[in-house]
Design an enzyme around this catalytic site. Sequence first.
Site, short mmCIF file in Angstrom:
data_model
loop_
_atom_site.label_atom_id
_atom_site.label_comp_id
_atom_site.label_asym_id
_atom_site.label_seq_id
_atom_site.Cartn_x
_atom_site.Cartn_y
_atom_site.Cartn_z
N HIS A 1 -16.91 -0.53 3.06
CA HIS A 1 -18.16 -0.24 2.36
C HIS A 1 -18.57 1.21 2.58
O HIS A 1 -18.11 1.87 3.51
CB HIS A 1 -19.29 -1.16 2.86
CG HIS A 1 -18.96 -2.61 2.75
ND1 HIS A 1 -19.53 -3.57 3.54
CD2 HIS A 1 -18.10 -3.27 1.93
CE1 HIS A 1 -19.05 -4.76 3.23
NE2 HIS A 1 -18.17 -4.61 2.27
N HIS B 1 -16.83 -18.14 4.03
CA HIS B 1 -16.32 -16.91 3.42
C HIS B 1 -15.18 -17.26 2.47
O HIS B 1 -14.32 -18.06 2.79
CB HIS B 1 -15.83 -15.94 4.49
CG HIS B 1 -15.48 -14.58 3.93
ND1 HIS B 1 -14.25 -14.31 3.38
CD2 HIS B 1 -16.22 -13.44 3.82
CE1 HIS B 1 -14.23 -13.05 2.96
NE2 HIS B 1 -15.41 -12.50 3.21
#
Length: 425
Positions: A108, A174
Amino acid sequence: METIKIPYYTSTMDLHVEEKNLKAVVTAKIHDYKPAMGEEELVRDALAHPIGTKPLHELAKGKHKITLVTSDHTRAVPSKLTLPILLEELRRGAPDAQITILIATGLHRPTTEEEQRRMFGDAIVDHERIVVNNAFVPEDFVKVCDLPSGAEFFANKEAVDCDLLICEGFIEPHFFAGFSGGRKSILPGICNAATVNENHSYKAIADPHSVTGVLEGNPIHKDMVCAARAINVQFIMNVALDGEKKVIAAWAGDLEQAHEQGVAFIRQQSQCPSITGDIVVTSNGGYPLDQNLYQSPKAVATAEACAGDDGVIIMCCSCCDGMGGTNFERLITLGSVDEIDEYLSKIPPKETISEQWCPQIYARILRHHKLILVTTYLDHDLVRKANMIPASSPDEALELAYQIKGRDAQVVVIPDGVSVLAVKE
């Protein structure tokens, strides 16, 4: 007419469904779970009763350089609550140690100071040493070992050059690592781009075990555990959160043992049988996970389990921060769904392109399901280029879905698709 609130950005949007069309509203039990203690008490109690290790303050004794890995701006870890308690425990055992807070960004963008102040509070930003992982700066990393998949494991030097490494995070289902938390703070959290990319290769993502809720046989999880053990993560603190992002449970101690207990709790609170609908409406649980399109496959994968053979999926995702990455945007708008998958399938693991895994998962889902994206931030022409149908509200999206599936279509609503583990019976 039923009115259902769908999480969106920092608030909600209303979805209106006729009773004759509404088949089910699927929510995780975790949102109704009532803990016996308050948030701070839960965290302190977990630290007082660690699983498989000595208490944190005892582990800290005699240590001079301590690194504490925490999550970045895309995660809802309640660090404003947990970090002060963890720092207190560390300084109880090693009052003079140099402590570094290492923000696990994975691939990110760097977490801004403004975001850090919101996440950690002014006192920590002003008085603690904080380092933001940047996977694209080679000199920040050192090779540790080769992982079971054959990937080379490069870790941030701040995590390698310390005498006590601990991690904090939270656990939820997830979509390809099985569950978040635990070992995931290290890989992808504080690795370089090459390590993350190969761990998330087309081959790894395509493995039938690389799905929500599965750890056993999951090659991505196996690499992650190996990486965390290789740099000697000695202690973790993980929490569970309800729909309001409040702590409702906490586990501390050994990397695997504490995580396993947390996973068992999340599985019990989140797992429910999938209910098939012609139309499935969901969200990424609001901010921070709905801040870009790159994050949104998490909930779309949950909806996929309930969408039948050709059901329409409606995804409410603000995308307030845009698409979520230049590689992701380029790949998701590369062409048709089949063209995207064919292109990605030819990329060898060691040449994996950052962010290609989300277009790969979208391609898998879009091959069987039309996807209507509800966003008031993302340009609708860009949504169309990504092989999705844009809408500005859940009701507009539902009308579009009825036009595809018919007025008698059965609607399943999963308000927070990230918190639900839908299992086909």
